[in-house]
Design an enzyme around this catalytic site. Structure first.
Site, PDB file in Angstrom:
ATOM      1  N   SER A 190       0.847  -1.194   0.000  1.00  0.00           N
ATOM      2  CA  SER A 190       0.000   0.000   0.000  1.00  0.00           C
ATOM      3  C   SER A 190       0.880   1.240   0.000  1.00  0.00           C
ATOM      4  O   SER A 190       1.988   1.237   0.562  1.00  0.00           O
ATOM      5  CB  SER A 190      -0.899   0.020   1.237  1.00  0.00           C
ATOM      6  OG  SER A 190      -1.563   1.262   1.366  1.00  0.00           O
ATOM      7  N   TYR A 243      -1.714  -0.327  10.382  1.00  0.00           N
ATOM      8  CA  TYR A 243      -1.767  -0.755   8.992  1.00  0.00           C
ATOM      9  C   TYR A 243      -0.589  -0.191   8.206  1.00  0.00           C
ATOM     10  O   TYR A 243       0.073  -0.919   7.438  1.00  0.00           O
ATOM     11  CB  TYR A 243      -3.085  -0.321   8.354  1.00  0.00           C
ATOM     12  CG  TYR A 243      -3.206  -0.714   6.903  1.00  0.00           C
ATOM     13  CD1 TYR A 243      -3.478  -2.027   6.538  1.00  0.00           C
ATOM     14  CD2 TYR A 243      -3.048   0.233   5.889  1.00  0.00           C
ATOM     15  CE1 TYR A 243      -3.578  -2.396   5.207  1.00  0.00           C
ATOM     16  CE2 TYR A 243      -3.148  -0.125   4.557  1.00  0.00           C
ATOM     17  CZ  TYR A 243      -3.412  -1.441   4.222  1.00  0.00           C
ATOM     18  OH  TYR A 243      -3.510  -1.802   2.906  1.00  0.00           O
TER      19      TYR A 243
END
Length: 257
Positions: free
Chosen positions: A154, A167
């Site tokens: 990501s 995250y």
């Protein structure tokens, strides 16, 4: 993937190859499954709780032999059992896509809202899980002699902006692990990361499509990233980027700029 040049799908087909996709029953994983199967691969569709989705997807794919596969990221024993099942039933593994992941939306400034249990669950699923999967499948992948591991990361790993601090940290760890593993698994296995931003899926609980559209509006290309856009990057990593390993490629519409 050079030994499929005489296949029906041309020099970039995956005829005779086996691909394993974790988190393959939905989102980016399912889109990757679809694209890999269209190129001729037999696909093991890894799932945790999405067995019904995995079975329905397997039945809808072109080709034969596609395998719904219980592949939970938090259980290393089950991951090794999945690798053994792939070897027994499909005989090989040439591509591994680590798409399974988890998150929870927690405001970065609210440190108390990020409890230890959530932090641990994110790190175990997003970091240890892919490592355990690569470890379990490495013997099969090495036997292929020209294998590829694709880790779905990501943009949050780079800019520290994402659904939660945990995250972001997990994806940064995944990127570093991509580099480390590329060094030790070559030349038989290439390891490549793919980093999207704001994919239009239900991955982030509670995130509205309006939020995704807002993110896309901030990019130079102003295009909402779809799961299939990421899947196309996965296919490119597998079939075209033959001299790429240890790198993580951005698929973010220029959001990093």
């Amino acid at each position: 993937m050079s030994d499929v040049k005489n296949g029906a799908l041309g020099p970039y087909g995956l005829n005779g190859r086996v691909a394993v996709v974790t988190g393959g029953s939905s989102g980016v994983g399912a889109a990757s499954v679809q694209r890999l199967a269209e190129l001729g691969a037999t696909v093991a569709i890894g799932y945790n709780s999405g067995r019904d989705r995995a079975e329905a997807l397997a039945a809808s794919l072109p080709g034969i032999g596609h395998l719904p596969l219980y592949l939970p990221m938090t259980d290393s024993g089950a991951i090794r059992a999945a690798a053994a099942e792939v070897e027994a039933r499909l005989g090989r593994a040439d591509v591994l896509v680590n798409s399974a992941g988890v998150t929870r939306a927690v405001q970065h400034a609210d440190l108390e809202a990020m409890d230890d249990e959530t932090f641990d669950r994110i790190l175990v699923t997003n970091v240890r899980g892919p490592f355990s999967t690569i470890r379990a499948f490495a013997p099969l992948l090495k036997r292929s002699g020209d294998a590829v591991v694709v880790n779905i990361s990501s943009l949050a790993a780079i800019n520290g902006l994402g659904s939660s601090i945990a995250y972001c940290a997990s994806k940064a760890a995944l990127d570093t692990m991509t580099m480390s593993l590329a060094r030790v698994l070559g030349p038989e296995i290439r390891v490549i990361g793919i980093s999207p931003a704001g994919v239009d899926t239900q991955f982030v609980p509670g995130r509205s499509r309006e939020a995704v559209l807002k993110q896309a509006a901030l990019t130079p290309l102003k295009v909402v990233c779809q799961a299939d856009d990421v899947a196309l990057a996965v296919v490119a990593a597998v079939t075209h980027l033959r001299l790429t390993t240890g790198s993580t490629l951005l698929v973010d519409g220029g959001r990093h700029l």
